[in-house]
Design a protein around this motif. Structure first.
Motif, PDB file in Angstrom:
ATOM      1  N   ILE A  12       0.839  -1.203   0.000  1.00 53.63           N
ATOM      2  CA  ILE A  12       0.000   0.000   0.000  1.00 53.63           C
ATOM      3  C   ILE A  12       0.873   1.252   0.000  1.00 53.63           C
ATOM      4  O   ILE A  12       0.629   2.191  -0.759  1.00 53.63           O
ATOM      5  CB  ILE A  12      -0.956   0.000   1.210  1.00 53.63           C
ATOM      6  CG1 ILE A  12      -2.012  -1.089   1.051  1.00 53.63           C
ATOM      7  CG2 ILE A  12      -1.621   1.358   1.379  1.00 53.63           C
ATOM      8  CD1 ILE A  12      -2.874  -1.297   2.271  1.00 53.63           C
ATOM      9  N   GLU A  13       1.899   1.254   0.848  1.00 54.79           N
ATOM     10  CA  GLU A  13       2.751   2.436   0.972  1.00 54.79           C
ATOM     11  C   GLU A  13       3.423   2.805  -0.345  1.00 54.79           C
ATOM     12  O   GLU A  13       3.503   3.981  -0.706  1.00 54.79           O
ATOM     13  CB  GLU A  13       3.818   2.199   2.043  1.00 54.79           C
ATOM     14  CG  GLU A  13       4.704   3.396   2.285  1.00 54.79           C
ATOM     15  CD  GLU A  13       5.674   3.198   3.431  1.00 54.79           C
ATOM     16  OE1 GLU A  13       6.562   4.052   3.583  1.00 54.79           O
ATOM     17  OE2 GLU A  13       5.549   2.198   4.170  1.00 54.79           O
ATOM     18  N   TYR A  14       3.894   1.810  -1.083  1.00 49.99           N
ATOM     19  CA  TYR A  14       4.626   2.074  -2.324  1.00 49.99           C
ATOM     20  C   TYR A  14       3.795   1.787  -3.584  1.00 49.99           C
ATOM     21  O   TYR A  14       4.330   1.802  -4.687  1.00 49.99           O
ATOM     22  CB  TYR A  14       5.927   1.264  -2.346  1.00 49.99           C
ATOM     23  CG  TYR A  14       6.870   1.716  -1.266  1.00 49.99           C
ATOM     24  CD1 TYR A  14       7.558   2.914  -1.373  1.00 49.99           C
ATOM     25  CD2 TYR A  14       7.047   0.956  -0.113  1.00 49.99           C
ATOM     26  CE1 TYR A  14       8.415   3.351  -0.372  1.00 49.99           C
ATOM     27  CE2 TYR A  14       7.898   1.374   0.897  1.00 49.99           C
ATOM     28  CZ  TYR A  14       8.578   2.570   0.760  1.00 49.99           C
ATOM     29  OH  TYR A  14       9.419   2.984   1.758  1.00 49.99           O
ATOM     30  N   ASN A  15       2.487   1.531  -3.402  1.00 44.57           N
ATOM     31  CA  ASN A  15       1.563   1.285  -4.512  1.00 44.57           C
ATOM     32  C   ASN A  15       2.067   0.178  -5.443  1.00 44.57           C
ATOM     33  O   ASN A  15       2.079   0.319  -6.662  1.00 44.57           O
ATOM     34  CB  ASN A  15       1.303   2.580  -5.296  1.00 44.57           C
ATOM     35  CG  ASN A  15       0.075   2.491  -6.153  1.00 44.57           C
ATOM     36  OD1 ASN A  15      -0.884   1.801  -5.807  1.00 44.57           O
ATOM     37  ND2 ASN A  15       0.090   3.166  -7.278  1.00 44.57           N
ATOM     38  N   VAL A  35      -3.577  -3.411  -3.663  1.00 48.77           N
ATOM     39  CA  VAL A  35      -4.450  -3.385  -2.489  1.00 48.77           C
ATOM     40  C   VAL A  35      -5.108  -2.014  -2.457  1.00 48.77           C
ATOM     41  O   VAL A  35      -4.432  -0.988  -2.342  1.00 48.77           O
ATOM     42  CB  VAL A  35      -3.672  -3.643  -1.188  1.00 48.77           C
ATOM     43  CG1 VAL A  35      -4.613  -3.586   0.006  1.00 48.77           C
ATOM     44  CG2 VAL A  35      -2.961  -4.981  -1.238  1.00 48.77           C
ATOM     45  N   HIS A  36      -6.409  -1.991  -2.611  1.00 48.65           N
ATOM     46  CA  HIS A  36      -7.153  -0.731  -2.653  1.00 48.65           C
ATOM     47  C   HIS A  36      -7.581  -0.312  -1.248  1.00 48.65           C
ATOM     48  O   HIS A  36      -7.566   0.870  -0.920  1.00 48.65           O
ATOM     49  CB  HIS A  36      -8.366  -0.893  -3.565  1.00 48.65           C
ATOM     50  CG  HIS A  36      -9.227   0.324  -3.655  1.00 48.65           C
ATOM     51  ND1 HIS A  36      -8.821   1.463  -4.300  1.00 48.65           N
ATOM     52  CD2 HIS A  36     -10.466   0.572  -3.184  1.00 48.65           C
ATOM     53  CE1 HIS A  36      -9.769   2.366  -4.219  1.00 48.65           C
ATOM     54  NE2 HIS A  36     -10.777   1.852  -3.537  1.00 48.65           N
ATOM     55  N   PHE A  37      -7.963  -1.305  -0.434  1.00 46.11           N
ATOM     56  CA  PHE A  37      -8.495  -1.012   0.894  1.00 46.11           C
ATOM     57  C   PHE A  37      -8.401  -2.244   1.769  1.00 46.11           C
ATOM     58  O   PHE A  37      -8.561  -3.367   1.287  1.00 46.11           O
ATOM     59  CB  PHE A  37      -9.967  -0.575   0.751  1.00 46.11           C
ATOM     60  CG  PHE A  37     -10.623  -0.156   2.017  1.00 46.11           C
ATOM     61  CD1 PHE A  37     -10.278   1.017   2.654  1.00 46.11           C
ATOM     62  CD2 PHE A  37     -11.610  -0.941   2.590  1.00 46.11           C
ATOM     63  CE1 PHE A  37     -10.891   1.404   3.829  1.00 46.11           C
ATOM     64  CE2 PHE A  37     -12.236  -0.569   3.753  1.00 46.11           C
ATOM     65  CZ  PHE A  37     -11.880   0.615   4.378  1.00 46.11           C
ATOM     66  N   VAL A  38      -8.144  -2.031   3.046  1.00 46.14           N
ATOM     67  CA  VAL A  38      -8.159  -3.107   4.030  1.00 46.14           C
ATOM     68  C   VAL A  38      -9.288  -2.800   5.008  1.00 46.14           C
ATOM     69  O   VAL A  38      -9.267  -1.780   5.691  1.00 46.14           O
ATOM     70  CB  VAL A  38      -6.815  -3.214   4.786  1.00 46.14           C
ATOM     71  CG1 VAL A  38      -6.890  -4.296   5.841  1.00 46.14           C
ATOM     72  CG2 VAL A  38      -5.672  -3.462   3.826  1.00 46.14           C
ATOM     73  N   GLN A  44     -11.641  -8.008   5.504  1.00 45.76           N
ATOM     74  CA  GLN A  44     -11.562  -8.225   4.065  1.00 45.76           C
ATOM     75  C   GLN A  44     -10.498  -7.339   3.434  1.00 45.76           C
ATOM     76  O   GLN A  44     -10.243  -6.232   3.909  1.00 45.76           O
ATOM     77  CB  GLN A  44     -12.898  -7.886   3.385  1.00 45.76           C
ATOM     78  CG  GLN A  44     -14.022  -8.809   3.686  1.00 45.76           C
ATOM     79  CD  GLN A  44     -15.288  -8.395   2.952  1.00 45.76           C
ATOM     80  OE1 GLN A  44     -15.468  -7.246   2.596  1.00 45.76           O
ATOM     81  NE2 GLN A  44     -16.167  -9.353   2.722  1.00 45.76           N
ATOM     82  N   LEU A  45      -9.922  -7.843   2.355  1.00 48.29           N
ATOM     83  CA  LEU A  45      -9.044  -7.054   1.495  1.00 48.29           C
ATOM     84  C   LEU A  45      -9.847  -6.660   0.267  1.00 48.29           C
ATOM     85  O   LEU A  45     -10.618  -7.468  -0.259  1.00 48.29           O
ATOM     86  CB  LEU A  45      -7.854  -7.876   1.008  1.00 48.29           C
ATOM     87  CG  LEU A  45      -6.764  -8.225   1.976  1.00 48.29           C
ATOM     88  CD1 LEU A  45      -5.764  -9.154   1.296  1.00 48.29           C
ATOM     89  CD2 LEU A  45      -6.060  -6.972   2.433  1.00 48.29           C
ATOM     90  N   ARG A  46      -9.666  -5.448  -0.193  1.00 52.60           N
ATOM     91  CA  ARG A  46     -10.257  -5.054  -1.462  1.00 52.60           C
ATOM     92  C   ARG A  46      -9.101  -4.863  -2.435  1.00 52.60           C
ATOM     93  O   ARG A  46      -8.230  -4.016  -2.226  1.00 52.60           O
ATOM     94  CB  ARG A  46     -11.056  -3.775  -1.310  1.00 52.60           C
ATOM     95  CG  ARG A  46     -11.997  -3.545  -2.473  1.00 52.60           C
ATOM     96  CD  ARG A  46     -12.969  -2.432  -2.228  1.00 52.60           C
ATOM     97  NE  ARG A  46     -13.693  -2.603  -0.977  1.00 52.60           N
ATOM     98  CZ  ARG A  46     -14.226  -1.586  -0.314  1.00 52.60           C
ATOM     99  NH1 ARG A  46     -14.137  -0.368  -0.768  1.00 52.60           N
ATOM    100  NH2 ARG A  46     -14.862  -1.803   0.810  1.00 52.60           N
ATOM    101  N   ILE A  47      -9.077  -5.679  -3.467  1.00 56.55           N
ATOM    102  CA  ILE A  47      -7.991  -5.687  -4.445  1.00 56.55           C
ATOM    103  C   ILE A  47      -8.512  -5.146  -5.772  1.00 56.55           C
ATOM    104  O   ILE A  47      -9.555  -5.582  -6.258  1.00 56.55           O
ATOM    105  CB  ILE A  47      -7.455  -7.123  -4.675  1.00 56.55           C
ATOM    106  CG1 ILE A  47      -7.036  -7.775  -3.354  1.00 56.55           C
ATOM    107  CG2 ILE A  47      -6.325  -7.131  -5.687  1.00 56.55           C
ATOM    108  CD1 ILE A  47      -5.814  -7.185  -2.717  1.00 56.55           C
TER     109      ILE A  47
END
Length: 69
Positions: A12-15, A35-38, A44-47
């Motif tokens: 997430i930090e480095y996209n 990873v769009h959202f945790v 859940q992970l939103r990928i």
């Protein structure tokens, strides 16, 4: 799980792209994307996949996560 958390945070930090391997209907599947959202409330992970589609994956179904460079 802590190792997965560190990989997710780094991605997430480095996209960066990640490859998530997870259980789906008694088989393992994988998806590559960002990873769009945790969601820590629903676990859940939103990928966001490379095709632009969004997928929700439950933490309990995750088998492995690899950060792709």
């Amino acid at each position: 799980m802590e190792e997965f958390d560190q990989r997710i945070a780094y991605a997430i930090e480095y996209n960066l792209l990640v490859k998530v391997i997870f259980w789906s209907d008694s088989f393992t599947s994988d998806i590559t994307g960002r990873v769009h959202f945790v969601n820590s409330i629903n676990y859940q992970l939103r990928i966001e996949s490379e095709t632009g589609e969004f997928h929700r994956i439950s933490f309990k179904d995750v088998v492995g996560i690899a950060v792709l460079a």
